[in-house]
Design a protein around this motif. Structure first.
Motif, PDB file in Angstrom:
ATOM      1  N   UNK A 389      -7.179   3.298   1.817  1.00  8.21           N
ATOM      2  CA  UNK A 389      -7.810   2.204   2.525  1.00  8.21           C
ATOM      3  C   UNK A 389      -8.327   2.670   3.879  1.00  8.21           C
ATOM      4  N   UNK A 390      -9.253   1.925   4.454  1.00  8.26           N
ATOM      5  CA  UNK A 390      -9.671   2.245   5.819  1.00  8.26           C
ATOM      6  C   UNK A 390      -8.461   2.233   6.761  1.00  8.26           C
ATOM      7  N   UNK A 391      -8.480   3.078   7.754  1.00  7.41           N
ATOM      8  CA  UNK A 391      -7.367   3.181   8.697  1.00  7.41           C
ATOM      9  C   UNK A 391      -7.047   1.819   9.314  1.00  7.41           C
ATOM     10  N   UNK A 392      -5.768   1.517   9.366  1.00  3.78           N
ATOM     11  CA  UNK A 392      -5.338   0.265   9.973  1.00  3.78           C
ATOM     12  C   UNK A 392      -5.126  -0.860   8.989  1.00  3.78           C
ATOM     13  N   UNK A 393      -5.415  -0.614   7.701  1.00  4.00           N
ATOM     14  CA  UNK A 393      -5.207  -1.644   6.677  1.00  4.00           C
ATOM     15  C   UNK A 393      -4.074  -1.239   5.747  1.00  4.00           C
ATOM     16  N   UNK A 394      -3.394  -2.238   5.212  1.00  2.00           N
ATOM     17  CA  UNK A 394      -2.403  -1.986   4.172  1.00  2.00           C
ATOM     18  C   UNK A 394      -2.716  -2.849   2.960  1.00  2.00           C
ATOM     19  N   UNK A 395      -2.264  -2.395   1.815  1.00  4.15           N
ATOM     20  CA  UNK A 395      -2.492  -3.098   0.555  1.00  4.15           C
ATOM     21  C   UNK A 395      -1.389  -4.132   0.355  1.00  4.15           C
ATOM     22  N   UNK A 396      -1.805  -5.386   0.197  1.00  7.51           N
ATOM     23  CA  UNK A 396      -0.803  -6.444  -0.002  1.00  7.51           C
ATOM     24  C   UNK A 396      -0.908  -7.082  -1.384  1.00  7.51           C
ATOM     25  N   UNK A 397      -1.962  -6.759  -2.130  1.00  3.84           N
ATOM     26  CA  UNK A 397      -2.099  -7.312  -3.470  1.00  3.84           C
ATOM     27  C   UNK A 397      -3.181  -6.599  -4.253  1.00  3.84           C
ATOM     28  N   UNK A 398      -2.946  -6.490  -5.559  1.00  3.95           N
ATOM     29  CA  UNK A 398      -3.898  -5.825  -6.444  1.00  3.95           C
ATOM     30  C   UNK A 398      -4.000  -6.660  -7.711  1.00  3.95           C
ATOM     31  N   UNK A 399      -5.237  -7.026  -8.075  1.00  2.68           N
ATOM     32  CA  UNK A 399      -5.443  -7.856  -9.271  1.00  2.68           C
ATOM     33  C   UNK A 399      -6.389  -7.146 -10.220  1.00  2.68           C
ATOM     34  N   UNK A 400      -5.943  -6.927 -11.452  1.00  2.96           N
ATOM     35  CA  UNK A 400      -6.791  -6.334 -12.475  1.00  2.96           C
ATOM     36  C   UNK A 400      -7.669  -7.424 -13.059  1.00  2.96           C
ATOM     37  N   UNK A 401      -9.000  -7.288 -12.915  1.00  3.76           N
ATOM     38  CA  UNK A 401      -9.897  -8.322 -13.429  1.00  3.76           C
ATOM     39  C   UNK A 401      -9.720  -8.465 -14.937  1.00  3.76           C
ATOM     40  N   UNK A 402      -9.672  -9.701 -15.386  1.00  3.27           N
ATOM     41  CA  UNK A 402      -9.452  -9.973 -16.792  1.00  3.27           C
ATOM     42  C   UNK A 402      -8.000 -10.010 -17.176  1.00  3.27           C
ATOM     43  N   UNK A 403      -7.110  -9.747 -16.226  1.00  6.56           N
ATOM     44  CA  UNK A 403      -5.679  -9.732 -16.513  1.00  6.56           C
ATOM     45  C   UNK A 403      -4.919 -10.492 -15.435  1.00  6.56           C
ATOM     46  N   UNK A 404      -4.414  -9.807 -14.432  1.00  4.98           N
ATOM     47  CA  UNK A 404      -3.648 -10.478 -13.392  1.00  4.98           C
ATOM     48  C   UNK A 404      -3.121  -9.495 -12.375  1.00  4.98           C
ATOM     49  N   UNK A 405      -2.063  -9.872 -11.672  1.00  9.54           N
ATOM     50  CA  UNK A 405      -1.492  -9.026 -10.634  1.00  9.54           C
ATOM     51  C   UNK A 405      -1.074  -7.679 -11.217  1.00  9.54           C
ATOM     52  N   UNK A 406      -1.222  -6.634 -10.403  1.00  8.25           N
ATOM     53  CA  UNK A 406      -0.992  -5.274 -10.887  1.00  8.25           C
ATOM     54  C   UNK A 406      -0.138  -4.520  -9.880  1.00  8.25           C
ATOM     55  N   UNK A 407       0.830  -3.718 -10.345  1.00  5.28           N
ATOM     56  CA  UNK A 407       1.734  -3.011  -9.424  1.00  5.28           C
ATOM     57  C   UNK A 407       1.059  -1.828  -8.737  1.00  5.28           C
ATOM     58  N   UNK A 408       1.587  -1.470  -7.594  1.00  7.16           N
ATOM     59  CA  UNK A 408       1.113  -0.304  -6.849  1.00  7.16           C
ATOM     60  C   UNK A 408       2.262   0.228  -6.023  1.00  7.16           C
ATOM     61  N   UNK A 409       2.114   1.445  -5.509  1.00  9.77           N
ATOM     62  CA  UNK A 409       3.179   2.082  -4.738  1.00  9.77           C
ATOM     63  C   UNK A 409       2.592   2.677  -3.474  1.00  9.77           C
ATOM     64  N   UNK A 410       3.254   2.441  -2.350  1.00  8.10           N
ATOM     65  CA  UNK A 410       2.807   3.012  -1.092  1.00  8.10           C
ATOM     66  C   UNK A 410       3.213   4.461  -0.967  1.00  8.10           C
ATOM     67  N   UNK A 411       2.288   5.299  -0.473  1.00  2.00           N
ATOM     68  CA  UNK A 411       2.570   6.713  -0.249  1.00  2.00           C
ATOM     69  C   UNK A 411       2.632   7.041   1.237  1.00  2.00           C
ATOM     70  N   UNK A 412       1.777   6.377   2.001  1.00  2.00           N
ATOM     71  CA  UNK A 412       1.722   6.588   3.442  1.00  2.00           C
ATOM     72  C   UNK A 412       0.934   5.429   4.021  1.00  2.00           C
ATOM     73  N   UNK A 413       0.799   5.386   5.334  1.00  2.00           N
ATOM     74  CA  UNK A 413      -0.006   4.336   5.931  1.00  2.00           C
ATOM     75  C   UNK A 413      -1.404   4.345   5.309  1.00  2.00           C
ATOM     76  N   UNK A 414      -1.815   3.208   4.771  1.00  2.00           N
ATOM     77  CA  UNK A 414      -3.152   3.004   4.203  1.00  2.00           C
ATOM     78  C   UNK A 414      -3.427   3.846   2.962  1.00  2.00           C
ATOM     79  N   UNK A 415      -2.401   4.464   2.359  1.00  2.00           N
ATOM     80  CA  UNK A 415      -2.582   5.258   1.142  1.00  2.00           C
ATOM     81  C   UNK A 415      -1.610   4.755   0.080  1.00  2.00           C
ATOM     82  N   UNK A 416      -2.145   4.430  -1.100  1.00  2.00           N
ATOM     83  CA  UNK A 416      -1.330   3.849  -2.162  1.00  2.00           C
ATOM     84  C   UNK A 416      -1.655   4.528  -3.486  1.00  2.00           C
ATOM     85  N   UNK A 417      -0.733   4.403  -4.421  1.00  2.00           N
ATOM     86  CA  UNK A 417      -0.907   4.990  -5.748  1.00  2.00           C
ATOM     87  C   UNK A 417      -0.879   3.881  -6.789  1.00  2.00           C
ATOM     88  N   UNK A 418      -1.769   3.991  -7.772  1.00  2.00           N
ATOM     89  CA  UNK A 418      -1.853   3.004  -8.843  1.00  2.00           C
ATOM     90  C   UNK A 418      -1.778   3.727 -10.174  1.00  2.00           C
TER      91      UNK A 418
END
Length: 453
Positions: A389-418
């Motif tokens: 993500x752009x610096x200074x943002x964090x991921x608070x939700x992820x939605x797979x279109x056509x499905x629903x909420x989707x899990x993710x894992x934080x790796x570092x500030x503004x960096x996540x794994x899906x």
């Protein structure tokens, strides 16, 4: 530099008609004319070149080419079926070749005898298409070739006074045809010009200026591509001061800008793409039919264009009898099914400023809500992606279109794994990305011991 016939504005148009065109993002291009009858084959031999250039490449005598009009019976032409294909594709606009380089017109023009009205059916193809597409809420644009191989006054270059006089007559003819199109079909939303690359046209930038002015006076809100224009000095698309002429750049033909080239997002643009490798008109030979694009390649291109603020115009070449090629119809259906689920990330979307090109696909942003989408067109072999993500943002939700909420894992500030898992039969996956400002902004990064002061 002072120019009389250069760009008419410095910034993109923001009126309602232009915003509508910009928000469409997906369009259907149609190349259809007499060239669909031989379909790339002449005297029993396949000509491995674009089908619409057959009369020039195969050196077909003019009389024999014009005689094809007697066989243009439209035996299986149905404007409603064509429009249904556009609906299946998910196209929001279409562009149809009113006249290509051979000079044949799909409407009964009063300024030439080489037109659909003088074929066995005598039908006004353009009128039928406008009615069918508009009934489905799809905007109609007109392609018009300024280049005309048949017209006796056409000149590629202007060598002497006689050439200048002849070409002046030709430009008057072309202006009258364009006035005729605007008068006969006043609901048309845009004009897409072609065949303006020759020295003869570049030496008459005043005429290209007058054409744009005329169309915009007669059809308020009409959108005109950059291919029409040349300035006082013969510069095309972009004038000698570096400003875009016309309303959007249409220099991307069967190519796309680099996906990390953010500079193109500064102005409106459109890419046009063939389904076979290199033919716009229908080509029956294996040279074309063995190179059809995969639907997911088309989806990738649509997302690519959207991510940089561009429209994508996918070309179809109907056959000589007027029917759509089944393989192209099937590609349209598959792409359209993907858009039916994931169109939220395409229609009305554009460049997501601040989001770097990720390599595994593209980021797009809804122009009205600001919502960001991640379109995964190149899933890594590992089955997982890093969402930076752009610096200074964090991921608070992820939605797979056509499905629903989707899990993710934080790796570092503004960096996540899906974790994506295996490949999807439904095509590229799209995630709606919900972010918020970091509660505790990142501290100074840990120093790298391998880098010396």
């Amino acid at each position: 530099m002072e120019l009389k016939y250069g760009a008419s504005r410095e910034k993109p148009r923001e009126d309602a008609a232009m915003q509508r065109f910009r928000g469409h993002r997906v369009g259907q291009f149609i190349h259809w004319g007499l060239y669909a009858l031989p379909a790339g084959r002449w005297e029993g031999k396949d000509v491995e070149f674009a089908a619409e250039f057959l009369p020039r490449v195969a050196k077909v005598p003019q009389q024999r080419w014009e005689a094809l009009a007697n066989d243009f019976t439209l035996a299986d032409f149905d404007a409603e079926r064509w429009a249904d294909t556009a609906v299946a594709l998910g196209a929001r606009y279409m562009t149809i070749t009113t006249k290509h380089h051979d000079g044949f017109c799909l409407w009964p023009s009063a300024h030439t005898d080489f037109h659909m009205g003088n074929t066995p059916s005598g039908r006004d193809v353009l009128g039928e298409l406008v009615a069918a597409y508009e009934a489905r809420g799809i905007d109609v644009n007109f392609y018009y070739s300024v280049l005309d191989w048949r017209h006796p006054d056409w000149r590629f270059t202007l060598e002497n006074d006689a050439d200048n006089l002849a070409f002046a007559r030709y430009l008057d003819f072309a202006m009258k045809q364009l006035e005729e199109l605007a008068e006969r079909y006043p609901s048309v939303k845009g004009f897409w010009f072609d065949g303006t690359w020759d020295e003869s046209v570049k030496a008459n930038g005043w005429w290209t200026w007058e054409v744009e002015r005329m169309l915009k006076e007669r059809l308020p809100g009409v959108v005109v591509n950059s291919r029409l224009r040349a300035d006082d000095l013969g510069a095309r698309h972009v004038d000698s001061n570096g400003l875009l002429m016309g309303d959007y750049e249409s220099g991307y033909e069967r190519r796309l800008p680099e996906p990390w080239d953010r500079s193109v997002a500064a102005r409106d643009w459109e890419a046009c793409m063939t389904i076979p490798q290199a033919s716009w008109g229908y080509h029956q030979g294996p040279w074309a039919q063995s190179t059809l694009k995969h639907p997911w390649d088309v989806v990738d291109m649509i997302a690519h264009c959207t991510s940089l603020g561009g429209n994508f115009l996918l070309n179809f070449g109907p056959r000589g009898d007027g029917s759509m090629a089944p393989a192209e119809v099937e590609i349209a259906r598959t792409v359209g099914e993907w858009l039916a689920v994931n169109g939220e990330a395409i229609y009305g979307c554009g460049y997501a400023e601040g989001w770097d090109y990720p390599g595994w696909g593209y980021f797009t942003r809804d122009s009205s809500t600001g919502k960001v989408f991640a379109v995964v067109t190149r899933a890594p072999a590992s089955g997982r992606i890093r969402l930076e993500l752009p610096t200074g943002l964090e991921l608070v939700g992820l939605r797979l279109l056509g499905s629903g909420e989707y899990p993710f894992k934080g790796l570092a500030d503004s960096v996540f794994e899906v974790e994506l898992g295996g490949a999807s039969n439904a095509g590229p996956r799209v995630f709606a990305v919900e972010t918020s400002a970091l509660a505790h902004p990142a501290s100074e990064k840990e120093p790298n011991p391998d880098v010396l002061d």
